[in-house]
Design a protein around this motif. Structure first.
Motif, PDB file in Angstrom:
ATOM      1  N   ASN A 173      47.850  42.689  24.808  1.00 13.61           N
ATOM      2  CA  ASN A 173      46.800  42.191  23.910  1.00 13.61           C
ATOM      3  C   ASN A 173      46.000  41.020  24.480  1.00 13.61           C
ATOM      4  O   ASN A 173      45.885  39.966  23.833  1.00 13.61           O
ATOM      5  N   ASP A 198      47.627  37.246  23.609  1.00 13.27           N
ATOM      6  CA  ASP A 198      46.834  36.771  22.483  1.00 13.27           C
ATOM      7  C   ASP A 198      47.468  35.520  21.871  1.00 13.27           C
ATOM      8  O   ASP A 198      47.029  35.052  20.822  1.00 13.27           O
ATOM      9  N   ALA A 234      43.272  38.407  25.120  1.00 13.27           N
ATOM     10  CA  ALA A 234      42.189  37.919  24.268  1.00 13.27           C
ATOM     11  C   ALA A 234      40.834  38.237  24.897  1.00 13.27           C
ATOM     12  O   ALA A 234      40.705  38.424  26.112  1.00 13.27           O
ATOM     13  N   ASP A 235      39.822  38.283  24.048  1.00  8.52           N
ATOM     14  CA  ASP A 235      38.471  38.616  24.508  1.00  8.52           C
ATOM     15  C   ASP A 235      37.985  37.655  25.594  1.00  8.52           C
ATOM     16  O   ASP A 235      37.287  38.073  26.530  1.00  8.52           O
ATOM     17  N   VAL A 290      46.742  31.904  26.389  1.00  6.96           N
ATOM     18  CA  VAL A 290      45.312  32.082  26.626  1.00  6.96           C
ATOM     19  C   VAL A 290      44.726  30.823  27.267  1.00  6.96           C
ATOM     20  O   VAL A 290      43.987  30.886  28.258  1.00  6.96           O
TER      21      VAL A 290
END
Length: 413
Positions: A276, A242, A278-279, A247
């Motif tokens: 974690n 994240d 990221a989307d 990213v």
């Protein structure tokens, strides 16, 4: 009365050592605890960090662990009211401030070791002992790079943070006995951003990152079966997923580099491994050779099962632990010049450096097409980090910095 104890201030809990800054703080803290009784003030990001409190209790003469829960929007409002960078109110805690005051009043603390600039706010102006400011890298320059690539309100926010952080870094450097940066390149950049007077009078030094090459050794782990089950060749990118630069680099591979690699090697796959995700990354999982695995129990097994580490970071500050870990695991690494900064190896001997998309694809394809060449690169990479970048070697100057030139061990708790 001899003031021979150390106060260690860290913006993030040094346990478990599972991301770049925590790996560095973890090894530094362990070394300091072997030199003198130590007192620790630090923040926990989550319950996993809180569960490691037993490690602090075993190591420290006293400690304070505070769960960081302040919302970023609150820190932002406070920063506007105070005219301060967001990172200072974000890491301000009355509980830690009280602990520092009490620790200094009731113990024989002669050195304060400050890990990361956010924690410099806790050093009292009237403290007479040594103050070691471990900036790690130049945060203000990182936010300048963010501002240059952003648009709209984010550009203004990051430019403001860069400007205010630069002033804070200079003030802390003036306050410190020594200021530490992670590489010669970061130290030179830090000095260049000081005023001419400060550049002459501030003592700015290098304390490199290291690698535990006995832990990161392909001979002591088995490759991860889930990764071996995927078609290959298998490219890997690791890290805290994240974190914006990670990213951006992973998206660069997914959207721009991997398709061109697969034109040459249709079965090539790309694997993102780290906490974690990221989307934007999760949305690409399972498509066109992309696999996003999230956090894993043992990163070594995943590196051992990969064929090549691809690290095309566009914004990178300091030495990249992900690169050192891959090199220690005999893995050939293709990386950007930004990601290679501070490692000290040689392009073509210890890793392969490229910056444009076309050059990155060419170097990846060449190594995958000639596995023996990749194997040799990996062997030389491991030899380099074992010989030059062990934690024992990189932290050798630490005892003298904190006032123990003989390095005599003392009981910490």
């Amino acid at each position: 009365m001899t003031m021979n104890e150390i106060l260690f201030l860290s913006h993030r809990m040094p346990f478990p050592p599972d991301r770049g800054d925590k790996i560095r703080s973890h090894h530094i803290l362990r070394r300091l605890a072997g030199l003198a009784p130590i007192h620790i003030a630090t923040f926990a990001d989550d319950e996993r960090d809180m569960a490691e409190e037993v490690e602090l209790a075993a190591m420290a003469r006293s400690y304070r662990l505070v769960r960081r829960v302040k919302p970023l929007i609150v820190a932002g409002v406070q920063s506007l009211l105070q005219g301060a960078p967001v990172s200072l109110p974000a890491f301000h805690s009355p509980e830690i401030a009280r602990y520092v005051e009490d620790a200094l009043a009731n113990n024989r603390i002669g050195t304060i070791y400050v890990f990361s600039g956010q924690m410099g706010q806790y050093v009292p102006d009237d403290f007479k002992g040594r103050v070691i400011m471990d900036f790690v890298d130049v945060d203000s320059a990182k936010f300048e790079a963010y501002a240059e690539s952003d648009t709209g309100p984010r550009r203004w926010i990051n430019a403001r943070e860069a400007r205010l952080l630069r002033a804070v870094e200079a003030r802390m450097a003036r306050r410190a006995t020594q200021s530490l940066l992670i590489s010669p390149e970061e130290a030179a950049l830090f000095r260049a951003r000081l005023s001419p007077e400060d550049a002459v009078t501030c003592d700015v030094r290098v304390l490199r990152n290291g690698i535990d090459s006995r832990h990161f050794d392909p001979a002591v782990v088995r490759p991860e079966p889930r990764l071996l089950d995927c078609e290959g060749p298998r490219l890997i990118f690791t890290g805290q997923m994240d974190y914006a630069p990670n990213v951006t680099a992973a998206l660069r591979v997914m959207d721009r580099l991997l398709p061109r690699v697969r034109d040459l090697l249709p079965k090539a796959t790309f694997h993102v491994v780290g906490r974690n995700p990221a989307d934007e990354l999760l949305a690409r999982d399972g498509r066109d050779g992309v696999h996003v695995w999230g956090g894993v129990e043992d990163m070594r097994t995943w590196l051992s099962a990969a064929d090549l580490a691809l690290v095309p970071l566009e914004i990178a500050r300091g030495v990249q632990n992900k690169v050192l870990e891959a090199m220690a695991m005999n893995l050939p690494v293709v990386l950007s010049s930004a990601a290679a900064t501070g490692i000290g190896g040689t392009d073509g001997l210890h890793y392969a450096v490229a910056d444009s998309d076309a050059d990155l694809v060419d170097r990846v394809a060449a190594l995958l097409a000639h596995p023996r060449q990749g194997w040799t690169l990996g062997l030389e990479a491991r030899r380099f980090v074992v010989d030059n970048l062990s934690w024992q070697a990189t932290l050798a100057p630490l005892a003298e910095l904190v006032g123990y030139p003989g390095g005599a061990a003392r009981h910490a708790a």
